[in-house]
Design an enzyme around this catalytic site. Structure first.
Site, PDB file in Angstrom:
ATOM      1  N   LEU A  13       0.816  -1.212   0.000  1.00 64.22           N
ATOM      2  CA  LEU A  13       0.000   0.000   0.000  1.00 64.22           C
ATOM      3  C   LEU A  13       0.849   1.262   0.000  1.00 64.22           C
ATOM      4  O   LEU A  13       0.485   2.262  -0.602  1.00 64.22           O
ATOM      5  CB  LEU A  13      -0.926   0.019   1.232  1.00 64.22           C
ATOM      6  CG  LEU A  13      -2.067  -1.002   1.250  1.00 64.22           C
ATOM      7  CD1 LEU A  13      -2.805  -0.939   2.575  1.00 64.22           C
ATOM      8  CD2 LEU A  13      -3.034  -0.766   0.096  1.00 64.22           C
ATOM      9  N   GLY A  14       1.966   1.236   0.691  1.00 66.59           N
ATOM     10  CA  GLY A  14       2.833   2.403   0.763  1.00 66.59           C
ATOM     11  C   GLY A  14       4.115   2.052   1.480  1.00 66.59           C
ATOM     12  O   GLY A  14       4.202   1.060   2.208  1.00 66.59           O
ATOM     13  N   GLY A  32       7.685   3.928   3.455  1.00 64.47           N
ATOM     14  CA  GLY A  32       8.415   5.076   3.930  1.00 64.47           C
ATOM     15  C   GLY A  32       9.861   4.736   4.174  1.00 64.47           C
ATOM     16  O   GLY A  32      10.357   3.683   3.757  1.00 64.47           O
ATOM     17  N   THR A  63       3.518  -0.275   4.549  1.00 67.81           N
ATOM     18  CA  THR A  63       2.188  -0.756   4.862  1.00 67.81           C
ATOM     19  C   THR A  63       1.737  -1.737   3.792  1.00 67.81           C
ATOM     20  O   THR A  63       1.845  -1.456   2.591  1.00 67.81           O
ATOM     21  CB  THR A  63       1.185   0.413   4.954  1.00 67.81           C
ATOM     22  OG1 THR A  63       1.663   1.353   5.923  1.00 67.81           O
ATOM     23  CG2 THR A  63      -0.171  -0.080   5.391  1.00 67.81           C
ATOM     24  N   LYS A  84       1.216  -2.523   9.122  1.00 75.23           N
ATOM     25  CA  LYS A  84       2.423  -1.701   9.072  1.00 75.23           C
ATOM     26  C   LYS A  84       3.594  -2.566   9.530  1.00 75.23           C
ATOM     27  O   LYS A  84       3.546  -3.147  10.618  1.00 75.23           O
ATOM     28  CB  LYS A  84       2.264  -0.475   9.961  1.00 75.23           C
ATOM     29  CG  LYS A  84       3.349   0.568   9.745  1.00 75.23           C
ATOM     30  CD  LYS A  84       2.990   1.873  10.457  1.00 75.23           C
ATOM     31  CE  LYS A  84       4.016   2.952  10.177  1.00 75.23           C
ATOM     32  NZ  LYS A  84       3.658   4.242  10.824  1.00 75.23           N
ATOM     33  N   ASP A 118       0.912  15.190  12.098  1.00 74.88           N
ATOM     34  CA  ASP A 118       1.190  15.093  10.657  1.00 74.88           C
ATOM     35  C   ASP A 118      -0.104  15.036   9.851  1.00 74.88           C
ATOM     36  O   ASP A 118      -0.258  14.201   8.960  1.00 74.88           O
ATOM     37  CB  ASP A 118       2.061  13.867  10.364  1.00 74.88           C
ATOM     38  CG  ASP A 118       2.740  13.947   8.999  1.00 74.88           C
ATOM     39  OD1 ASP A 118       2.834  15.070   8.449  1.00 74.88           O
ATOM     40  OD2 ASP A 118       3.179  12.912   8.471  1.00 74.88           O
TER      41      ASP A 118
END
Length: 484
Positions: free
Chosen positions: A57-58, A60, A65, A80, A179
């Site tokens: 999904l993503g 960093g 994730t 995560k 954030d």
């Protein structure tokens, strides 16, 4: 074996042979390079014999994730994943653990639920946070893929996010996201917003003397105080203002002029006047000049302008300017009580904080506050007439009360320490006074204090509101709320 969040605490333990932060073992089958790939037989990887990876999904700098299928509950979840081998700083592990523990205590439809938190098995230290998977696109994707949201959609989005922030900031201690930005807001199929990615979450009321050197946030959306490691509920409200500015203009806040020490909000935003006022109020660089709570921000948005007081200029700002003076009345200046940042002691009761000191001495007649419906004038008239009838008895009693309050608050005002607290209750006593109970932190210990004030002040203060508190460091139970 899967363990729930409440069953096992996460501890950062360095063992012989474990990879150090910043190093990456590419040959390790659990390393970021290989963890989502199928094994040689082509079978999708399964985490903890339960969560089958569907896709990424993503990703960093220190975590990523994954969308997974929970084989036991027959549902999709977002996991995560943090690899110790990818850490460049142990602070990432602390933030990851804080995110898990904070989310596990929250229950709000605008915040993803946490189902589990555990450490993976194998040679490479890997930690997993299993959360609710929220269907829908992010606010950033919504803006990138289609026309800008309409007025009704923006209003619903604003109220939804204010509801989430009111819940977070009303916790004890307050929960600060730090954030908030379009990519961290997911839109459910019905359009209801959900705030995600609590990787930078922090709790309010830090112990006295605690260092705050970690800078968390995204430039443009980050409040100025976060650049020096500070942050509070007002920081999230600033980020909300920056996010709304991006939503209604299609331009990130970093694109706007900043020559005057603040984002210059255009005076021709394509929104209704209340929302334009709210955005300008939220983007004040000084925390004390912003709305202090999400509830206050909601009132700016929903109440008629003539029934609401705000110290925000609604015009294009080129250089910093003092806030305009609210309308004067016969008995002072109308307006909502403001957060007061008390300087280090000693303080002069006759100096720049004299109005704050006066409010402690005369709680029935707060400085710069006009009571609704000329109530204040009525009480003055009744008090004067009664004093004449009683040959000055009322005046003498009032003077005795002021003298008593001077003994109680003088030393506290001059030498007390300053902190931030949260109101627990504001209870009318049946007369002209009310008792406000509040909670605050002093040297790592939470205390409950109470203070008598004019009953009229309960219209401004309610449970969960952030207030300024002075307390005696040697006897923290001696405390009071300070406001102007």
């Amino acid at each position: 074996m899967l363990e729930s969040l409440t069953e096992r605490p996460l501890t950062a333990v360095v063992v012989a042979g474990a990879p150090s932060p910043g190093k990456r073992n590419v040959a390790d089958p659990l390393s970021p390079a290989n963890s989502s790939r199928p094994d040689p037989a082509g079978t999708p990887r399964v985490i903890a014999d339960r969560y089958q990876i569907l896709r990424l999904l993503g990703e960093g700098a220190s975590a990523r994730t994954l969308l997974c299928s929970d084989l036991r509950e027959n549902r999709r979840v977002a996991i995560k994943e943090l690899h110790l081998a990818r850490l460049g700083d142990w602070k990432h592990l602390e933030l990851f653990e804080r995110e898990a523990r904070t989310l596990s205590k929250l229950d709000h439809p605008g915040i993803p639920k946490v189902f589990a938190f555990f450490e993976g098995e194998g040679d490479a230290a890997t930690f997993y946070l299993v959360q609710e998977f929220i269907e829908g696109q992010s606010l950033q994707q919504r803006m990138d893929s289609g026309p800008l949201p309409g007025r009704k959609e923006v209003l619903d989005l604003t109220l939804g996010l204010l509801d989430v922030l009111e819940y977070l900031h009303g916790r004890v201690p307050p929960v600060i996201h730090r954030d908030l930005k379009p990519s961290n807001v997911l839109l459910r199929p019905g359009g209801t917003p959900a705030l995600v990615d609590f990787g930078g979450v922090n709790l309010g009321w830090q112990p006295a003397g605690a260092t705050r050197t970690t800078v968390v946030g995204t430039f443009g959306y980050m409040a100025p105080e976060q650049l020096v490691g500070q942050g509070g509920p007002g920081s999230d409200l600033y980020s909300l203002g920056a996010t709304l500015l991006h939503v209604v203009t299609g331009r990130p806040p970093s694109d706007f002029p900043f020559d005057g020490g603040r984002i210059e909000v255009p005076d021709n935003l394509p929104v209704d006047p209340p929302l334009r006022r709210l955005i300008a109020a939220l983007l004040h660089p000084a925390p004390r000049d912003r709305p202090q709570t999400a509830e206050t921000a909601r009132r700016i948005l929903t109440e008629p302008a003539q029934e609401r007081s705000t110290s925000v200029s609604h015009h294009r700002v080129v250089v910093p300017a003092p806030a305009p003076t609210p309308p004067r009345s016969l008995l002072g200046i109308a307006g909502e009580p403001r957060f007061v940042d008390m300087a280090d002691p000693p303080r002069d009761p006759g100096g720049e904080l004299r109005d704050v000191y006066r409010n402690l001495m005369h709680p029935l007649f707060p400085a710069r506050r006009a009571w609704s419906g000329l109530e204040h004038l009525l009480w003055l008239g009744i008090s004067g007439a009664t004093a004449v009838v009683t040959l000055g008895g009322i005046t003498a009693a009032y003077a005795w009360g002021v003298k008593k309050r001077r003994r109680e608050y003088d030393d506290l005002f001059r030498n007390g320490r300053f902190t931030v607290g949260t109101i627990r209750a504001a209870v009318p006593t049946g007369g002209i006074y009310a008792v406000v109970r509040y909670e605050f932190e002093a040297d790592g210990v939470y205390h409950v204090g109470s203070m008598r004030c004019a009953q009229e002040m309960t219209r401004y203060w309610g449970p969960g509101d952030v207030v300024s508190v002075l307390y005696d460091p040697e006897e923290p139970t001696r405390s009071c709320i300070v406001y102007r």
